[in-house]
Design a protein around this motif. Structure first.
Motif, mmCIF file in Angstrom:
data_model
loop_
_atom_site.group_PDB
_atom_site.id
_atom_site.type_symbol
_atom_site.label_atom_id
_atom_site.label_comp_id
_atom_site.label_asym_id
_atom_site.label_seq_id
_atom_site.Cartn_x
_atom_site.Cartn_y
_atom_site.Cartn_z
ATOM 1 N N TYR A 115 -8.472 7.827 -6.997
ATOM 2 C CA TYR A 115 -8.200 8.931 -7.230
ATOM 3 C C TYR A 115 -8.916 10.413 -7.686
ATOM 4 C CZ TYR A 115 -3.799 6.798 -6.122
ATOM 5 O OH TYR A 115 -2.892 6.116 -5.334
ATOM 6 N N SER A 116 -10.495 9.783 -7.697
ATOM 7 C CA SER A 116 -11.408 10.805 -8.219
ATOM 8 C C SER A 116 -11.398 12.075 -7.468
ATOM 9 C CB SER A 116 -12.607 9.981 -8.156
ATOM 10 O OG SER A 116 -13.125 9.833 -7.044
ATOM 11 N N SER A 117 -11.128 12.192 -6.228
ATOM 12 C CA SER A 117 -11.148 13.046 -5.579
ATOM 13 C C SER A 117 -10.081 14.247 -6.127
ATOM 14 C CB SER A 117 -11.084 13.043 -3.952
ATOM 15 O OG SER A 117 -9.676 12.316 -3.753
ATOM 16 N N TRP A 118 -9.223 13.761 -6.831
ATOM 17 C CA TRP A 118 -8.024 14.904 -7.148
ATOM 18 C C TRP A 118 -8.697 15.851 -8.075
ATOM 19 C CZ3 TRP A 118 -2.757 11.791 -8.053
ATOM 20 C CH2 TRP A 118 -2.342 11.160 -6.975
ATOM 21 N N VAL A 127 0.815 -1.252 0.000
ATOM 22 C CA VAL A 127 0.014 -0.060 0.070
ATOM 23 C C VAL A 127 0.779 1.084 0.052
ATOM 24 C CG1 VAL A 127 -0.105 -0.001 2.341
ATOM 25 C CG2 VAL A 127 -1.999 1.182 1.103
ATOM 26 N N LEU A 128 2.134 1.093 0.593
ATOM 27 C CA LEU A 128 3.016 2.266 0.565
ATOM 28 C C LEU A 128 3.125 2.747 -0.806
ATOM 29 C CD1 LEU A 128 5.031 1.779 3.632
ATOM 30 C CD2 LEU A 128 3.094 3.332 3.364
ATOM 31 N N GLY A 129 2.887 2.203 -2.076
ATOM 32 C CA GLY A 129 3.083 2.561 -3.266
ATOM 33 C C GLY A 129 1.798 3.479 -3.838
ATOM 34 N N ALA A 130 0.951 3.513 -2.757
ATOM 35 C CA ALA A 130 -0.202 4.582 -2.964
ATOM 36 C C ALA A 130 0.255 5.997 -3.180
ATOM 37 C CB ALA A 130 -1.487 4.498 -1.919
ATOM 38 N N ASN A 131 -0.704 6.665 -3.862
ATOM 39 C CA ASN A 131 -0.174 8.195 -4.110
ATOM 40 C C ASN A 131 -1.010 9.155 -3.347
ATOM 41 O OD1 ASN A 131 2.045 8.077 -6.310
ATOM 42 N ND2 ASN A 131 0.600 6.711 -6.973
ATOM 43 N N VAL A 132 -0.279 10.112 -2.975
ATOM 44 C CA VAL A 132 -1.259 11.278 -2.286
ATOM 45 C C VAL A 132 -0.940 12.521 -2.806
ATOM 46 C CG1 VAL A 132 -1.644 12.498 0.220
ATOM 47 C CG2 VAL A 132 -0.854 10.033 -0.009
ATOM 48 N N VAL A 192 2.547 15.126 -6.208
ATOM 49 C CA VAL A 192 2.257 13.732 -5.709
ATOM 50 C C VAL A 192 3.186 13.027 -4.914
ATOM 51 C CG1 VAL A 192 1.552 11.610 -6.294
ATOM 52 C CG2 VAL A 192 0.465 13.397 -7.711
ATOM 53 N N ILE A 193 2.991 12.669 -3.743
ATOM 54 C CA ILE A 193 4.014 12.165 -2.911
ATOM 55 C C ILE A 193 3.635 10.687 -2.351
ATOM 56 C CG2 ILE A 193 4.996 14.282 -1.985
ATOM 57 C CD1 ILE A 193 3.419 14.053 0.510
ATOM 58 N N ASN A 194 4.625 9.802 -1.840
ATOM 59 C CA ASN A 194 4.272 8.543 -1.361
ATOM 60 C C ASN A 194 3.482 8.551 -0.015
ATOM 61 O OD1 ASN A 194 6.429 8.633 0.259
ATOM 62 N ND2 ASN A 194 7.689 7.772 -1.282
ATOM 63 N N VAL A 195 3.193 7.550 0.373
ATOM 64 C CA VAL A 195 2.420 7.350 1.614
ATOM 65 C C VAL A 195 3.348 7.855 2.905
ATOM 66 C CG1 VAL A 195 1.287 5.942 3.115
ATOM 67 C CG2 VAL A 195 0.723 5.844 0.611
ATOM 68 N N ARG A 196 4.516 7.174 2.732
ATOM 69 C CA ARG A 196 5.501 7.275 3.824
ATOM 70 C C ARG A 196 5.750 8.879 4.375
ATOM 71 N NH1 ARG A 196 10.993 4.284 4.750
ATOM 72 N NH2 ARG A 196 9.582 2.752 5.600
ATOM 73 N N ARG A 197 6.079 9.639 3.298
ATOM 74 C CA ARG A 197 6.125 11.229 3.226
ATOM 75 C C ARG A 197 5.120 11.620 3.353
ATOM 76 N NH1 ARG A 197 8.754 15.101 3.591
ATOM 77 N NH2 ARG A 197 9.242 16.706 2.129
ATOM 78 N N ALA A 198 3.865 11.299 3.080
ATOM 79 C CA ALA A 198 2.495 11.943 3.644
ATOM 80 C C ALA A 198 2.290 11.951 5.141
ATOM 81 C CB ALA A 198 1.401 11.446 2.830
ATOM 82 N N PHE A 199 2.492 10.671 5.660
ATOM 83 C CA PHE A 199 2.312 10.406 7.159
ATOM 84 C C PHE A 199 3.487 11.161 7.963
ATOM 85 C CE2 PHE A 199 -0.466 6.702 6.135
ATOM 86 C CZ PHE A 199 -1.501 7.204 6.939
ATOM 87 N N SER A 200 4.547 11.347 7.249
ATOM 88 C CA SER A 200 5.408 11.895 7.785
ATOM 89 C C SER A 200 4.966 13.512 8.055
ATOM 90 C CB SER A 200 6.849 11.862 7.058
ATOM 91 O OG SER A 200 7.884 12.984 7.633
ATOM 92 N N LEU A 201 4.755 13.856 7.120
ATOM 93 C CA LEU A 201 4.261 15.471 7.108
ATOM 94 C C LEU A 201 2.976 15.479 8.209
ATOM 95 C CD1 LEU A 201 4.555 16.370 3.353
ATOM 96 C CD2 LEU A 201 5.763 17.403 5.199
ATOM 97 N N LEU A 202 2.176 14.659 8.194
ATOM 98 C CA LEU A 202 0.852 14.509 8.903
ATOM 99 C C LEU A 202 1.355 14.592 10.426
ATOM 100 C CD1 LEU A 202 -1.752 12.440 7.041
ATOM 101 C CD2 LEU A 202 -1.795 15.097 7.470
ATOM 102 N N CYS A 203 2.153 13.715 10.761
ATOM 103 C CA CYS A 203 2.655 13.307 12.186
ATOM 104 C C CYS A 203 3.442 14.731 12.609
ATOM 105 C CB CYS A 203 3.693 12.320 12.268
ATOM 106 S SG CYS A 203 2.777 10.688 11.871
ATOM 107 N N ARG A 204 4.068 15.269 11.752
ATOM 108 C CA ARG A 204 4.811 16.454 12.267
ATOM 109 C C ARG A 204 4.090 17.552 12.304
ATOM 110 N NH1 ARG A 204 9.016 15.171 8.104
ATOM 111 N NH2 ARG A 204 9.374 17.445 8.044
#
Length: 231
Positions: free
Chosen positions: A214-217, A24-29, A41-53
């Motif tokens: 990704y329809s919400s994009w 799933v970490l291949g999903a795009n945000v 567009v970034i990967n999931v890990r980067r997205a969660f890192s930004l959210l956590c911080r």
């Protein structure tokens, strides 16, 4: 920012998703800036890192029974909470990350809360980006081709002082390239379909999806610069 739900002292953000990485970490945000403009567009890990911080929040769009879009801006704790509901009622709507303590849905869109937390990347002048900008279409005959059958053409040929720049290089099929030879389009009686310009942001967001993940994009994408294919 509310911190309910955090029972342990803050740890480095990476620890929040320090788990065996599922596919799933291949999903795009999709990342929006503060003004809701799509920037990359970034990967999931980067997205969660930004959210956590707390550098970003989730922008969640729900469609109600009448087909109206409702927006929710959620911080990480809110998103965790909403994830619990989604897990119960709409588990198939999302990709999921499983940590030791909880399961959390992968957001589709996040919004940066500060200025310039992610530098605006200059679009690299490379073959891949030129093909992406031109949508893999020959800019003279308009045919879409596999990259193996395309080459790059200097609109004003080098022999006539043409430079290798965004504004002077286009995608061209082998046939039109041979026809054009070392001439300008006018000299060769060819017509450029689109005037080549430098893209404002990276055009290589070419996501082909069989589902509506990704329809919400759609509402954030400026189609002149992005080549997202939503199937």
């Amino acid at each position: 920012m509310s911190h309910h739900g955090h029972h342990h002292p803050p740890r480095p953000a990476s620890a929040a998703v320090a788990i065996p990485l599922p596919p799933v970490l291949g999903a795009n945000v999709l990342v929006l800036n503060k003004f809701y403009q799509a920037i990359r567009v970034i990967n999931v890990r980067r997205a969660f890192s930004l959210l956590c911080r707390e550098l970003a929040e989730v922008v969640h769009i729900e469609t109600d029974a009448k087909g109206q879009s409702k927006w929710h801006n959620l911080n990480f704790a809110d998103w965790q909470e909403l994830s619990q509901l989604k897990k119960e009622f709409e588990p198939d709507e999302f990709d999921w990350i499983h940590t030791v303590k909880f399961q959390i849905a992968v957001p589709r869109i996040i919004r940066l809360l500060g200025y310039d937390k992610l530098p605006r990347q200059d679009v690299k002048f490379n073959r891949r980006n030129i093909y992406a900008r031109d949508g893999n279409k020959c800019q003279y005959c308009g045919k879409k081709m596999p990259t193996t059958e395309l080459s790059l053409d200097h609109v004003v040929p080098k022999s006539q002082g043409g430079k290798s720049t965004w504004e002077n290089i286009v995608c061209c099929c082998v046939k039109c390239n041979v026809k054009k030879g070392g001439r300008t389009p006018t000299q060769a009686s060819l017509h450029l379909i689109t005037r080549p310009v430098k893209p404002k942001r990276s055009p290589v967001i070419n996501i082909r999806l069989a589902d509506e993940r990704y329809s919400s994009w759609k509402q954030f994408l400026d189609t002149a610069y992005w080549t997202v294919e939503l199937k």
